[in-house]
Each structure stands twice: as structure tokens, then as C-alpha cells.
Design a protein around this motif. Sequence first.
Motif, PDB file in Angstrom:
ATOM      1  N   ARG B 104       0.845  -1.207   0.000  1.00  0.00           N
ATOM      2  CA  ARG B 104       0.000   0.000   0.000  1.00  0.00           C
ATOM      3  C   ARG B 104       0.876   1.253   0.000  1.00  0.00           C
ATOM      4  NH1 ARG B 104      -5.472  -1.159   1.861  1.00  0.00           N
ATOM      5  NH2 ARG B 104      -5.574  -3.306   2.580  1.00  0.00           N
ATOM      6  N   ARG B 105       1.930   1.205   0.811  1.00  0.00           N
ATOM      7  CA  ARG B 105       2.812   2.373   0.933  1.00  0.00           C
ATOM      8  C   ARG B 105       3.618   2.562  -0.347  1.00  0.00           C
ATOM      9  NH1 ARG B 105       4.856   1.860   7.216  1.00  0.00           N
ATOM     10  NH2 ARG B 105       5.550   4.001   6.887  1.00  0.00           N
ATOM     11  N   ALA B 106       4.054   1.448  -0.916  1.00  0.00           N
ATOM     12  CA  ALA B 106       4.904   1.535  -2.104  1.00  0.00           C
ATOM     13  C   ALA B 106       4.107   1.961  -3.335  1.00  0.00           C
ATOM     14  CB  ALA B 106       5.573   0.192  -2.350  1.00  0.00           C
ATOM     15  N   ALA B 107       2.846   1.524  -3.432  1.00  0.00           N
ATOM     16  CA  ALA B 107       2.053   1.798  -4.640  1.00  0.00           C
ATOM     17  C   ALA B 107       1.975   3.292  -4.917  1.00  0.00           C
ATOM     18  CB  ALA B 107       0.648   1.207  -4.477  1.00  0.00           C
ATOM     19  N   CYS B 108       1.668   4.059  -3.867  1.00  0.00           N
ATOM     20  CA  CYS B 108       1.518   5.507  -4.053  1.00  0.00           C
ATOM     21  C   CYS B 108       2.858   6.160  -4.363  1.00  0.00           C
ATOM     22  CB  CYS B 108       0.951   6.140  -2.791  1.00  0.00           C
ATOM     23  SG  CYS B 108      -0.715   5.635  -2.502  1.00  0.00           S
ATOM     24  N   ALA B 109       3.906   5.716  -3.640  1.00  0.00           N
ATOM     25  CA  ALA B 109       5.219   6.323  -3.828  1.00  0.00           C
ATOM     26  C   ALA B 109       5.728   6.074  -5.245  1.00  0.00           C
ATOM     27  CB  ALA B 109       6.197   5.773  -2.793  1.00  0.00           C
ATOM     28  N   ASN B 199      13.277   9.133  -3.894  1.00  0.00           N
ATOM     29  CA  ASN B 199      13.356   8.544  -2.553  1.00  0.00           C
ATOM     30  C   ASN B 199      11.960   8.082  -2.141  1.00  0.00           C
ATOM     31  OD1 ASN B 199      13.705   7.832   0.114  1.00  0.00           O
ATOM     32  ND2 ASN B 199      13.969   9.947   0.851  1.00  0.00           N
ATOM     33  N   ALA B 200      11.726   6.790  -2.308  1.00  0.00           N
ATOM     34  CA  ALA B 200      10.414   6.226  -1.944  1.00  0.00           C
ATOM     35  C   ALA B 200      10.410   5.947  -0.446  1.00  0.00           C
ATOM     36  CB  ALA B 200      10.151   4.950  -2.734  1.00  0.00           C
ATOM     37  N   SER B 201      10.611   6.987   0.336  1.00  0.00           N
ATOM     38  CA  SER B 201      10.723   6.803   1.787  1.00  0.00           C
ATOM     39  C   SER B 201       9.434   6.264   2.387  1.00  0.00           C
ATOM     40  CB  SER B 201      11.048   8.142   2.451  1.00  0.00           C
ATOM     41  OG  SER B 201      10.816   8.041   3.832  1.00  0.00           O
ATOM     42  N   LEU B 202       9.619   5.377   3.357  1.00  0.00           N
ATOM     43  CA  LEU B 202       8.496   4.866   4.138  1.00  0.00           C
ATOM     44  C   LEU B 202       7.774   5.997   4.853  1.00  0.00           C
ATOM     45  CD1 LEU B 202       9.898   1.790   6.087  1.00  0.00           C
ATOM     46  CD2 LEU B 202       7.736   1.846   4.867  1.00  0.00           C
ATOM     47  N   TYR B 203       8.489   7.074   5.088  1.00  0.00           N
ATOM     48  CA  TYR B 203       7.992   8.138   5.960  1.00  0.00           C
ATOM     49  C   TYR B 203       7.521   9.369   5.186  1.00  0.00           C
ATOM     50  CZ  TYR B 203      10.221   4.909   9.058  1.00  0.00           C
ATOM     51  OH  TYR B 203      10.560   3.754   9.704  1.00  0.00           O
ATOM     52  N   SER B 204       7.458   9.248   3.858  1.00  0.00           N
ATOM     53  CA  SER B 204       6.927  10.346   3.050  1.00  0.00           C
ATOM     54  C   SER B 204       5.409  10.374   3.215  1.00  0.00           C
ATOM     55  CB  SER B 204       7.267  10.107   1.572  1.00  0.00           C
ATOM     56  OG  SER B 204       6.415   9.105   1.049  1.00  0.00           O
ATOM     57  N   ALA B 238       6.655  -0.347  14.587  1.00  0.00           N
ATOM     58  CA  ALA B 238       8.110  -0.171  14.436  1.00  0.00           C
ATOM     59  C   ALA B 238       8.343   1.291  14.079  1.00  0.00           C
ATOM     60  CB  ALA B 238       8.661  -1.111  13.383  1.00  0.00           C
ATOM     61  N   GLY B 239       8.291   1.621  12.801  1.00  0.00           N
ATOM     62  CA  GLY B 239       8.488   3.007  12.388  1.00  0.00           C
ATOM     63  C   GLY B 239       7.280   3.893  12.643  1.00  0.00           C
ATOM     64  N   GLY B 240       6.140   3.301  12.917  1.00  0.00           N
ATOM     65  CA  GLY B 240       4.959   4.079  13.273  1.00  0.00           C
ATOM     66  C   GLY B 240       4.016   4.364  12.116  1.00  0.00           C
ATOM     67  N   ASP B 302      14.483   9.096   7.313  1.00  0.00           N
ATOM     68  CA  ASP B 302      15.178   9.466   6.077  1.00  0.00           C
ATOM     69  C   ASP B 302      14.499  10.598   5.310  1.00  0.00           C
ATOM     70  OD1 ASP B 302      12.964   8.044   5.366  1.00  0.00           O
ATOM     71  OD2 ASP B 302      14.000   6.541   4.157  1.00  0.00           O
ATOM     72  N   VAL B 303      13.614  11.343   5.977  1.00  0.00           N
ATOM     73  CA  VAL B 303      13.018  12.543   5.385  1.00  0.00           C
ATOM     74  C   VAL B 303      13.076  13.657   6.439  1.00  0.00           C
ATOM     75  CG1 VAL B 303      11.449  11.430   3.729  1.00  0.00           C
ATOM     76  CG2 VAL B 303      10.726  11.717   6.090  1.00  0.00           C
TER      77      VAL B 303
END
Lengths: 99, 470
Positions: B104-109, B199-204, B238-240, B302-303
Motif C-alpha cells: 500500500r505504501r509503495a504503490a503511491c510512492a 526517494n520512496a521513503s516509508l515516511y513520506s 516499528a516506524g509508526g 530518512d526525510v
Amino acid sequence: MAKKGDWVRIHRVVLDAAGRNPNLPEDTAKVPLEMWVKGTLLADAEVGDEVEVETATNRIEHGTLVEVNPYYTHSYGKFVPELIQIDRQLREILFGGEE
Amino acid sequence: MALAKDYASVMGRNNEIMKEAMGLDYAQFESGKMRFDYEGLMASTGYTLEEIEKVQSATGVGNTPILELRNLTALARKYAKPGYGATILAKDEAANPSGSFKARRAACAVATAKKMGYKGVMAATSGNYGAAVASQAAMQGLKCIIVQECFDSHGVGQPEIIEKARKCEAYGAEVVQLTVGPELFYTFLSILEDTGYFNASLYSPYGIAGVETLGYEIAMQCREKYGKDPAVVVCTSAGGGMMTGTARGLIKAGATNTKCIAASIDLTGLHMASDTAFNKKSCTTGHTGFGVPYAVDPDHSDVPRSAARPLRYMERYVTVKQGDVMYITEALANLEGIERGPAGNTALAAAFSLAQELPADEYIIISETEYTGAGKHVQPQLAFARENGIEIKFGDPNAEDKPGVNIILPKDPSYIKTMDMDLDHMRKSFIKKACKKYGSFDIDEDDIAFLAEEVNSTPEFVKSVLEDLK
């Protein structure tokens, strides 16, 4: 002997211990930051040679040749007898054993 | 002239590299004070929830089934007082193309990277997110580089992380594997600078907006299937990002009475940047080593500003032990006939205990499952622990567990009991860190209101903490 065009794995020290982030735990601060990547070998070489490779994204990386035709060795691990005990216990509690 | 590539030089160019690599200037959200415009950052994706659903469903992501864990529910009820023991449900996120909710997170990024004209995407991750970005990059025709922290200084890799590398490579990605250390970020930045990738950051904001559909689906599916919202959603933390996105999605669905509870494996005492402790962990994520620092200081990712801000949303934060999670993973396979995990099973171990606190007519749902396989299955996890000198035995995890020394498998399911973290203590820690970064404990009313939002409390609470800190 590895041939040009072979798929290989290389290793390189990215930062030696002295060039690392100054805020590291003691054990980590003593060792270098190392890197491994895979790619296509750009010239014939022996394991242990300094080489260049072209990675899956067509980047050129350099390092020491450590493995030719690298493969995965991770597995389902050795037998862990405790798991059988858990299975038996759960079935006993929920279904009353073999009955 | 070639740019200097030493540690300090690359880190010094962090802001410029990030701006290039995300097409997003975080400065626009800053107010010049401590506070920043979080909702503005989230809105910057330009996607509505419906649009995100469209982006995700175009690649088969989302709309995963809810599984009712009948036997685990029956087992939990054996240890609950009469009339108690909520039905335990699982959102089967393993059904996503890459095998976890991270799709889900990767699709948008990745869709955003493609729209903006980037040739490739990068992510710094040792977990399922790498596989998710690689899978999406394969589907959308972009190149992909994943940077992993994978080995200790003896070249011994965490089996779970090696499996993730295999999965990324299966999707055609390049995987850069490193030894232990936070300089992973340096390597990541350096390659980002060289390649000009996204940068397909998890936190974007894309990475978090992508999870909102998960919370939304949970509410909608529960209403359709059970006629009500779940009483509790348990998120492995983990990362939230999971907690943040799921909670935001629940709010968008109007499920305001559903409690969001975070759950992590208690790894207190193991230093995350320690070379020797690296392979003493028998799980690689969903533990307090990530969960706590990312909750109390989300902006060390990383952002420049993380879109994952879990303390805003969690109502409780509970821990379980490694042995609890391994036991429940085996129970899931043996009693429910599904092999999943490990990540979602942290929440499952917690839910098994928390269900016993809830009436039997309520529902408690874990927000994810993930695929399992060689290296990350419970057997290789335990075998790896044993090879690294970790003692494995049955006992009382809450009394005997010592991370890095032993794994205590609960001697029966009644010993799976969550422990509550002190949320107010974490809130104080958040406020203290925020003020230290800002450089003063003397902050204005607007910053006090901002901190109250950040820690999901009141301005009065923030003021009292500031008084104590001064």
C-alpha cells in the motif's frame, strides 16, 4: 576464473572505522562499514581480484570479487523440538488431545 | 568537479539531495518555529482516499480479506472471565502482491515517482517495504535500488533480511547490503545523489497516505460482516507508519470509537546500532528498538519531517516478548491453518491477551499479516537464535525474558500477557526531545498547542511537562 559477463557478488569497505559516524556503540565503532552488491562482471578475473560490475540498475560498482554465480542459502532452519511441544499442547487444550 | 563522497560531505548535502529526490520542499510546511503543518504535509500528496484506492487497485493492492480466527478466539476465551473474550480478526495483508501491507505504501510512492518522471526509485529498508517497492517498480516499469542493513562484521546475515533481499532481487531490483550501522543512510544518500532516483521513503506523505485505505477498509468490512466497528485495532509498531495510517483511515471512515493499540516486541537492552547485538535479536522488526525511538522522535528518519507520527494516534502501547510471538505464530498455523508472519504476529500475540479484557460480543482486529518463508518462518528464527547462543525454553516470558540472552516460550497460553508501556512517560520524552532540537524550553502558545497535538494530550499537560523540564 570468472569470465566477463558472469553474475557475481563483490565486497567493498565503504567507510573504514576511522571515517564512520562518531556516535556509534563501541563495538560497531571498531569495525568498518562494509558493502556487498551483485552484478555482471566487466572483465575476466579471479576471486579476490579488484573488479568492476554492472548492477541490475546498470550502475557501475567496484570491489573485491567474492562469489561467482551467487545463490541463496537461507532455509527453514534446523529442527526445533519445542515447536512440536507447542502443537501438542494447543491441540490438547482446545480439542482434548486425540479424542 | 566530482563531489566529495566522504561521510561528512555527503551528509552535509542531505537537504539538497532530498529535495531533488522527492520533488517536495519540506520548508513550505515549516513555520520558522518548532511547529510545522502536518496536515498540510499530508495534503501535499494531492490524492484523496478514493484516488489512492484507485492507484492501489490498479496494481492489485488492497481490498484484502478479513479472517476470523475462530480457534484462537476459543482458546483466548478459556482464559477470560465469563462473557469475555472478543472475537479475534486478522486483516490478511499477506494477500497483497508483495506479501505485506507495505505494498500500500509503495504503490503511491512509485506511482508518484513515475508521474514525476523519475527513472527509478530507492528505499532504505531491511524489511517488507523493500520487496513492496521492488514489486511496484517491476509493475510500473521503473528501476529500483534497495539498501539493507543485513550483516554483522563477521558477514553473518539475519536470515529474515536475506530472504527480503532474495524477494527484492526476484522482482528485478538491485540490493545493496551493508553491515550494521546508521551510516546506511549515508550510503543511501550517496547512491541517491549519483542516480537521481526518487526517494520512496516509508515516511513520506505518500508512504502514510497509502496506509489510510487499510484503516478505512477495516471499518467498512467489519460493518458489512459484523454490523459494527471493531472495538480495538492492534498495530504492530516499528516506524509508526502502520499505526498512523491505519488510525487516519479509521477516522476517515468515522470509526471514532475504535481504539488503536500499538504493540511491539520488548527488546529492551539491545542496542540497535550494536554490531554484536545485531544477531542476538531473533526478530528484525516490530520491536521496541524501532517502535519507541520512532514514537518519541519521529523526525530522525530518512526525510526532513516524517509523516508517521504514531503518538498522535495510539491510545495504548503494549509490549509482548519474543517467545510470545513465536508461540502465537505456531498457534496460528496449527489452529487456524494459515502460515503467516512474523511481523503481524506481534499484534496477534497482543490481541490474544487484549481480547480477554473485552466482552465476547466485541471484535478485536490485527491490522496485518505478512507472507512467511525460508529465513523468516518461526523455525529458522528459533534455530538461528539457538545457533547464536540464545537459550530457548518454556516458562513465564514476563518474569524470565532477557532479550539477547534467552527466548522464553510461554509454558501455556495463559502466560501470553501484554505489558503496558507508560504513554505519559513517552509523551514527556517526546516533548523533551522536541525542545532540545528547538534549543529552548521556553516556547509560545502555538508551539504548546502543536506539542499537545503531537503527543495526543492537552496544552495543560505540555505546560506541566515544560515546567518540570525547566
